[in-house]
Design a protein around this motif. Structure first.
Motif: not given
Length: 183
Positions: A70-78, A96-105
């Protein structure tokens, strides 16, 4: 509720709870022998905390999968609506925050899954060798160290997710114009 509503913020609570429990019980596994018996007498047995930690780790990884999807889908829309870069070609702060959040998690989920698999494999071997060994799912020392690092990464990644929601409004309107009542 329509499909346009973001579900990612609602799906993160289970993996956070399960993974935090697993990492905490792994840490308890190491410090427990050094704790006073008056305190450990109130805790569940070592076998129980080991098993709970093992299953919490598995459930954390399992519940993280729909959260990540769901995070990937939401990020793709953004990204589709707003892009990653500004007019000068620099990456936007929100991106930057989005990419860091995704990579870390993603790292936390993948490494946690690998540790769960290693504990599962070790426990399967123990069951075959010794019958039903009550400590079959016991974390090895390196797993406990990894759990401490993963716990810190999980909290940092969650903090970045909170930054996306509370500072950048991501997950609140899905890019739609928010209508204020007093305007």
């Amino acid at each position: 509720m329509s499909v346009d509503h973001p579900i990612h913020p609602a799906t993160v609570h289970w993996p956070l709870a399960f993974l935090t429990t697993a990492y905490g019980l792994d840490a308890l596994h190491v410090v427990r022998p050094y704790m006073p018996s008056t305190l450990t007498s109130y805790l569940p047995t070592v076998v129980e905390t080991t098993r709970i930690g093992y299953w919490a780790l598995g459930l954390g990884v399992l519940t993280a999968l729909p959260s990540a999807a769901s995070g990937i889908a939401q990020a793709a829309k953004m990204v589709q609506a707003q892009g990653l870069y500004d007019q000068n070609g620099k990456m936007k702060a929100k991106a930057k925050v989005l990419v860091a959040h995704a990579l870390i998690n993603d790292i936390v989920i993948i490494v946690s899954g690998w540790i769960w698999y290693k504990r599962r494999s070790a426990s399967s071997m123990e069951y075959l060798k010794e019958g039903l060994n009550p400590m079959a799912c016991e974390p090895q020392t390196w797993m406990v160290g990894a759990s401490l690092v993963l716990g810190a990464m999980l909290l940092f990644g969650a903090n970045l997710g909170g930054t996306l929601v509370y500072d950048y409004g991501m997950g609140l309107s899905m890019g739609k114009k928010v209508i204020k009542k007093n305007e």
